[in-house]
Design a protein around this motif. Sequence first.
Motif, mmCIF file in Angstrom:
data_model
loop_
_atom_site.group_PDB
_atom_site.id
_atom_site.type_symbol
_atom_site.label_atom_id
_atom_site.label_comp_id
_atom_site.label_asym_id
_atom_site.label_seq_id
_atom_site.Cartn_x
_atom_site.Cartn_y
_atom_site.Cartn_z
ATOM 1 N N UNK A 33 0.833 -1.208 0.000
ATOM 2 C CA UNK A 33 0.000 0.000 0.000
ATOM 3 C C UNK A 33 0.869 1.260 0.000
ATOM 4 N N UNK A 34 1.917 1.227 0.824
ATOM 5 C CA UNK A 34 2.811 2.383 0.876
ATOM 6 C C UNK A 34 3.517 2.594 -0.464
ATOM 7 N N UNK A 35 3.900 1.510 -1.100
ATOM 8 C CA UNK A 35 4.548 1.625 -2.415
ATOM 9 C C UNK A 35 3.588 2.262 -3.426
ATOM 10 N N UNK A 36 2.327 1.852 -3.401
ATOM 11 C CA UNK A 36 1.329 2.451 -4.302
ATOM 12 C C UNK A 36 1.150 3.941 -3.993
ATOM 13 N N UNK A 37 1.099 4.278 -2.705
ATOM 14 C CA UNK A 37 0.930 5.684 -2.308
ATOM 15 C C UNK A 37 2.146 6.495 -2.762
ATOM 16 N N UNK A 38 3.348 5.948 -2.557
ATOM 17 C CA UNK A 38 4.570 6.649 -2.970
ATOM 18 C C UNK A 38 4.567 6.868 -4.469
ATOM 19 N N UNK A 39 4.191 5.841 -5.229
ATOM 20 C CA UNK A 39 4.132 5.972 -6.687
ATOM 21 C C UNK A 39 3.120 7.035 -7.087
ATOM 22 N N UNK A 63 2.139 12.683 -8.783
ATOM 23 C CA UNK A 63 1.572 14.001 -8.474
ATOM 24 C C UNK A 63 2.669 15.069 -8.468
ATOM 25 N N UNK A 64 3.841 14.727 -7.910
ATOM 26 C CA UNK A 64 4.966 15.657 -7.890
ATOM 27 C C UNK A 64 5.392 15.980 -9.317
ATOM 28 N N UNK A 65 5.475 14.970 -10.169
ATOM 29 C CA UNK A 65 5.860 15.192 -11.566
ATOM 30 C C UNK A 65 4.840 16.094 -12.271
#
Length: 169
Positions: free
Chosen positions: A51-57, A62-64
């Motif tokens: 879940x954290x990996x999905x959130x980070x991705x 969003x940052x990009x």
Amino acid sequence: MGDQKGGERWRAAIVNLSEMGGNLDSLQKLLTKKAEFVDEETYAKASLISDQARIIKSLQQRVETLERELDNAISAAARARSEKRQAEAAQRAAELRAQDITKELENTTKVFELHMEELRAKQEVISKKDSEIKVLEAIIRTLGGKESGNGNGIIISSSSLKEVGNIQR
């Protein structure tokens, strides 16, 4: 002809279903041989990490996106500053042109006024000369009656000449 196409479609669908059935059997055998069974805690940790990996991705995307929007905003601001500078330069040029035209108009007005003064002065001179001419004509008419006996000219007295001299001055 419609029956042949319909039959071919059914046959193709049946072949696809049988291939899918074979693929499912192969997948089931693979899972039973290779599957690892873990306890609840390990599964929960793995699920949390996933879940954290999905959130980070998602956050990375969003940052990009925000970086692209920022770049676009910076470019738009630069274009706006450039357009503003161009507009200001055009305004300054127009103001200078207006000042030049105003100076030219003022100079033309001064020249016109000088010409008018000159014309008035010449008009006064002409009026003065015209009145002198009228006086001289009057003198000539009054003296014209006093012609000499031979008819060759007009006799003008010295006092009349003095009077004419005063008029001309």
